[in-house]
Design a protein around this motif. Sequence first.
Motif, PDB file in Angstrom:
ATOM      1  N   THR A   5       0.832  -1.103   0.024  1.00 20.81           N
ATOM      2  CA  THR A   5      -0.006  -0.024   0.060  1.00 20.81           C
ATOM      3  C   THR A   5       0.851   1.391  -0.119  1.00 20.81           C
ATOM      4  N   SER A   6       2.272   1.184   0.325  1.00 22.00           N
ATOM      5  CA  SER A   6       2.929   2.280   0.243  1.00 22.00           C
ATOM      6  C   SER A   6       2.940   3.056  -0.943  1.00 22.00           C
ATOM      7  N   SER A   7       2.759   2.353  -2.214  1.00 19.39           N
ATOM      8  CA  SER A   7       2.811   2.919  -3.405  1.00 19.39           C
ATOM      9  C   SER A   7       1.346   3.446  -3.659  1.00 19.39           C
ATOM     10  N   TRP A   8       0.198   3.280  -2.975  1.00 19.56           N
ATOM     11  CA  TRP A   8      -1.197   3.491  -3.454  1.00 19.56           C
ATOM     12  C   TRP A   8      -1.355   4.839  -3.141  1.00 19.56           C
ATOM     13  N   GLN A   9      -2.244   5.746  -3.834  1.00 16.23           N
ATOM     14  CA  GLN A   9      -2.727   6.979  -3.791  1.00 16.23           C
ATOM     15  C   GLN A   9      -4.183   6.937  -3.994  1.00 16.23           C
ATOM     16  N   PHE A  17      -8.074   3.308  -5.966  1.00 12.55           N
ATOM     17  CA  PHE A  17      -6.742   3.590  -5.451  1.00 12.55           C
ATOM     18  C   PHE A  17      -6.000   3.461  -6.928  1.00 12.55           C
ATOM     19  N   ARG A  19      -1.638   3.066  -7.960  1.00 10.85           N
ATOM     20  CA  ARG A  19      -0.403   2.870  -7.688  1.00 10.85           C
ATOM     21  C   ARG A  19       0.733   2.996  -8.548  1.00 10.85           C
ATOM     22  N   LYS A  20       1.777   3.429  -8.015  1.00 13.83           N
ATOM     23  CA  LYS A  20       2.751   3.919  -8.955  1.00 13.83           C
ATOM     24  C   LYS A  20       4.037   2.935  -8.518  1.00 13.83           C
ATOM     25  N   LEU A 296      -4.200  13.086  -9.892  1.00 14.04           N
ATOM     26  CA  LEU A 296      -2.988  12.769  -9.120  1.00 14.04           C
ATOM     27  C   LEU A 296      -1.816  13.188  -9.566  1.00 14.04           C
ATOM     28  N   TYR A 298       2.256  13.301  -9.993  1.00 15.94           N
ATOM     29  CA  TYR A 298       3.397  13.090  -9.993  1.00 15.94           C
ATOM     30  C   TYR A 298       4.891  13.760 -10.628  1.00 15.94           C
TER      31      TYR A 298
END
Lengths: 845, 691
Positions: A5-9, A17, A19-20, A296, A298
């Motif tokens: 989940t740390s790469s989720w937004q 969600f 993710r990158k 989102l 980046y």
Amino acid sequence: MEHPTSSWQAMQEGNVFYRKQQCYSIPGKLPNLSDYIIAGCKYGGPIALMRDHSKLIALGRTMPAVTKSQIQVYSPAGEGLLLFSWDQGKIIRFGWTIDEKLVVLNEEGTYRLYDLQGDYQQHSLGTEAAELGVIDAKIHENGMVVMTSALTLLEVKGWTGARPLVLANPGLSEPPHSWAAIPPDLNISRHVEVLLSVDTTIYTVDNLENADQRISRGPFAHVSPSPNGKNLALLTAAGLLWVVSTDFQRSMAEFDTSNVVGATGAVLQVEWCGNDAILVTWDSLVVLVGPFGDILQYFYSGPTFAITELDGVRVIGQEVCDFIQKVPASTLSIFRPGSTSPSAILFDAWESFSNKSPKSDESIRSIRPELAKAVDECIDAAGQEWEAHWQRRLLNAAKFGRGFLDFHNPTDFVNMGQTLKVLNAVHYFEVGIPLTYSQYNYASPSHLITRLTSRNLHLLALRISGFLDLKPDPVLKHWACAKILKAKATSGVTGKDAELGGDDEICRMIVEKFEELGGAEVSYAEIAKKAWEVGRGGLATKLLDHEAKGSDQVPLLLTMKEDKLALVKAVDSGDTDLVYHVLLHLHKRLPLGSFFRLLEEGGQTLAPASKLLEVYAREQNREMLRDFYYSDDRRVESAVLSLDEASRTTDQSAKIAAVKTAQKFFSEDKDRSFEAKVVDEQAKLLAIQQQLENEADGKIKFFGLSVNETMRACILNGFSKRADKIKHDFKVSDKRFWYTKMYALVEAKDFEGLENFAKSKRSPIGYEVFVRHLVEKGFPREGIQYIAKCDSSKRADLYVDCGEWRMAAKECKERNDKAKLEQLKQKAPNSLVVREYEQVLSTMK
Amino acid sequence: MHNSDNSEARIDINILKEIARKDLVDALNSVNGAKTLVLDASLAGPLGLVTEVSLLKHQGVEKMFWLESGPLTSSTTNIVYLCRPRIKHVKTIADKDHIKRHAKESRKYVYTLLLVPRVSTLVSRILEEEGVLGDVTISSYNLQFIPVADDVISLEHENTLRELWVDGDETILFDSAQALLSLQKLYGSFPQIIGKGDFAQRVATLITRQGAKSTTTSRNTILSTFPRIDSLIILDRRVDMITPLLTQLTYEGLVDEVIGVKNSHVELPLSLLQPPTPANANTAASASTSPPSGSAIPVVSVKKDNKKKHHLTTATDPLYAELRDMNFSSIGRKLNRVAHRLDADYKTDLQSKSVPQLRDFVGKLGGLQTEHQALRLHTGISEMIVPYTRTDVFNKSLEIQQNLLASYEVSAQLNAIEDLVAQGAEMQIVLRLLCLASLTAGGVKAKNLESLKREILQVYGYEYLSLLLSLSSPHLSILLPNPLPASHASLPASKYPFTTLRKSLRLLIDDNPEALDEVENDISFVYSGYAPISIRLVQCIAQKGGVISNPADKEKPATETGNADGDLKQSSAGKFQAHPIVGWKGFEDVVAAIPGQTVEITQKVENSVSPAATSLDVVAFSGQTSRDSATTTVVFFLGGCTYTEIAALRWVGRQNKGRNFLIATTGIINGSNIMEGIAGLTTSVKNPSAV
């Protein structure tokens, strides 16, 4: 390990969600992307870069200034794969095909397909396109759409060099602001559709028509169709991003890009992220626009390049290669904070179990009814993870859950394990194919094998083939070709003898390897072709000997100028089309004399080929056929050919001449004296007929009739004497003459003449036929007089045929044939006759 | 139907039709939008067996034209040509009337050329020579075997004989092999290939060679639900040229001889096909009542009528199934019986009084009416044929045929043939007899032959010289002088050993009254006393007992002479189990005497049965399975077969249980279309198209 989940937004108030995922870290491996024109290949493929000459560049920074165009290809992991320079006309556009070949199109309409080894095939769009010049093109996986300088559109289907199709003329006066092509397989019509931004509207063009969609929001700076072809992302000049269905019936979303904080300069790219979000890029800023206009952001340290994938979008920056996608449902269900889905609980239970916590048992119990679904979801989620660590954990969770199930089909579990092993192997940075699980499923394992072989990674490809139970053939074939190429490079220096030895050795190596690895069905012909192409004729011949299928050997043999062998193999294959292929090819290339000699020397083996040549030549090239027969002393065939010409021509003197030629040919063959004689007769007949026509002032047609018909025509038209003469000249038998004359006289209704003729001498055909013929032609009355001359036993019946019932009765009485009379009575047409017959019967004993 | 006990085990050949249909749809759909279809006339018949016009309409075909010279105007941008890859057609397409004309008038069309059955280098070369290759997209429509009856499939390829034995164009061999390979893919591979003749050998080689390549990949497509095919028998037409020369004497055969059947369609007077209204019932009556004097003018009178094509099929006409294979002499009786039965059916039911009875009757009425209509049709057809069978020429030629087959006074027969020529009988009849004389007697005495040839040329025209030359060419050699000239002597075995075969294959069965039963109990019924060699050869493989004696003989005491009514019905109780296929065993000498190579190949069975089965002796293998289920034997006639041969083979099939025949052929032939075909070039001259 970082938690997934740390790469989720989150987007849409935390309902969706994205993710990158960082695939590779590539600092300093790529040149400055903003100086280049870039094309990316889907399915984790490489990118191709070419210096953008419209941009100023400081000299001597990273590269020497080259005036010639150069194209560089890098893997997503930043490894250089290929570098080549371009010596043709100005490059208009380049892009990638489905099988990872780089298409480079120049302004003259020539395009080349480069593989990753730098080998290419060249095709052309045809002379028309070359004259007009090409100004732009849209390249998709299975073809491209080309715009000529006359602003017409050409479609190329497939990459086999097929002739381009002309699409409907959009009737433009200036180039469109922007345009796009939707590939055929994504349209309902199964034909390509082109979208052109013209003025404020959009034209859609296919091969039949050009339709104005009547939109007033244009002009559009970007037109970008979604990967499934259903939606379009349009960017107006004012920076408004508008998402609409491709039929322009439903508007999906709108978003104003001009308000994005931090965005500077023009929008560089509008790319789709899967089918539900859009990525808009500026220099060092990337914005993901969701379906409801949520965004989102980046940030990247420098220019980026985005490549749409079917399940997300790949972004390549100066430092990293990222993959941005919507978090898949299964992953979301397991890892979403606070998720209470069965799969989340199963994963939790497994973690507890590994920590030896008793909570595990309780958790499993609570999801017991949905355990199977939870297991499936864990398996699926494993496929969605990039890191082997998390893949393993998820699969372990699934395995743990399976333990509590009585029946669970293990196929999915096993397949996923296998697939992940393969994917992790190709993800490795030296290979550099960041293929996701869904892309792998879509593109098929054999596609992956092709990609590996095209990178010369034969061992890995072979291992994967073996692991997945695929045939090793394509890998072996590619390997053999590569081997030949390599050997060429090393053996260049050594002398002639050394090379010959090398041929044997390479051939042996290849054959051995194939036999060892079970590649028995690899086409040696294709490998041999490769050998021939690199100039190793000897090796090619040797390899060709191992080819079992004759028809495959033929094309190469032809290019190797092994004419006779090619022809023999073609005949042997039984495929007449292949024989024609060789024949026509040789006919074009060889001087006629040696071409004929080749066939003649072939004797019986090549007989089918020369027969085919005759069939072809009889329709298409008679001159050649005449020469062919002549050169082979085939008199009879020559004569028949002349006769055939005689029957085709309508000109009388030409016809007679042709018949005479035939006669000459026949007379040169001592076995054909009969034919010579009859053809001579034919010429004589034609001359007589000509004369007859002259005498009749051309009013009656004689020319070309048979002897019988000529006599008939003479009698019908009162040239009876001439008929007699023809009878004499052509030795017509009496019988035949009598029949002919009798038929003709009846036809002319010259019954007096018939009577005289019948009396002229005793009929060689009897008189019954007179009666019968007259009856048949509807003159029974005229027949009666001949009955008396017939055989007495038949007279009664003949009288009846002529309708003379009384005479028939009389005849029977005379012969005292009571039975016949009874029989005739049965057939009597009316009671009058019956009564009469009874009367006659009563007088008989 | 007689074979109802076997029919459920039959191979379903309708799949072939479905495949052909689907392929056509796909081929047409590859061209987007509305299109004009230009059709090769020789394909119209075969296509008619596969599809109907409405299907084409669904695929966007707006208009259809014949492929012929003459200007072509199309309302659609797409023009689709569908034709065989013949040079003539391609030139028409390229020529001044089509593409080149359009170009000159600067009309823009999109041309697609669909070639049947596959694309051809030759076509692209000619288009290139004509300078229009760039304008045409070439693709193919793979039309292979077409079902023409429930046990007959045909490539419907015209003129095979000419192409193979006169021109030496072997394309059909390749196409046949491809089509047989497709069969193999659909229904499972042929464990054995048995055959006779040089070209049969070629086809067998092509099948085994290509089959070996493809079996490994096509393993999955083999559907085990079909009854097994136990073997493929390939007979090269050269092996038996005698049979097609004879006058066919079955109903279907005579319809073909007299009226002509093309692609299972026959042209009939409109009056026969429409249900009778009082008005045209009269006209029909007047057309069919023969003129008072009786004997002649039979076929001519019909020609004036309006004609319509009628599809002869058992699907809609069950009566036809009963009639088609009967000897024509029994047709009258049969029709009579059916008429009586129909009459009785009508009457009994009219007597029924109660309402439920009446309802039953009304329900049956439709069936009775179709039957009634069928009866009317076949009676009409018979009426057209009968006068022909009474003509002098017909009977004379039958007599000559029978005498020649018995080698009775050959020189008298030659004189009789000469008389026929003098009378001006149809050329095909004369030539058939002459060739028959040559084949049965091992050549005609050179002097007689020359004078006969001269007669023929003088009567019918000198242009037939090339036809005569073709008939005596070394490859065909069905009209040879005796002794052979030096040029022929180099080819061994060009002489046909007819007299030996007559004995060893029991070809002639006496046609006297006592032997009549025997005739009905043997395949010789199709020629009233002569058994076709081709079918005897099939019997040599698939019903060995039938060659030596009549299988039906043994059950005669049981069924009494009830068989003699020509119904051909065999009580199934007396049927023998078909023996397994063991090649030519027992007849090796007979077969060796016939010119041409003998084929006997055992193919590896790629079925999933068990790996051990492949190494087993195939004979034992097939013997074991045939006991529990019927197997199918495919008989492929390379060069065409006649309706009589089909009838005879059906008869063989009925004699045994456990074996069905699937008849495959390149086309349906008869003596006259053979002669027309070989004359080929000359007939085309008769109506010259614009040169």
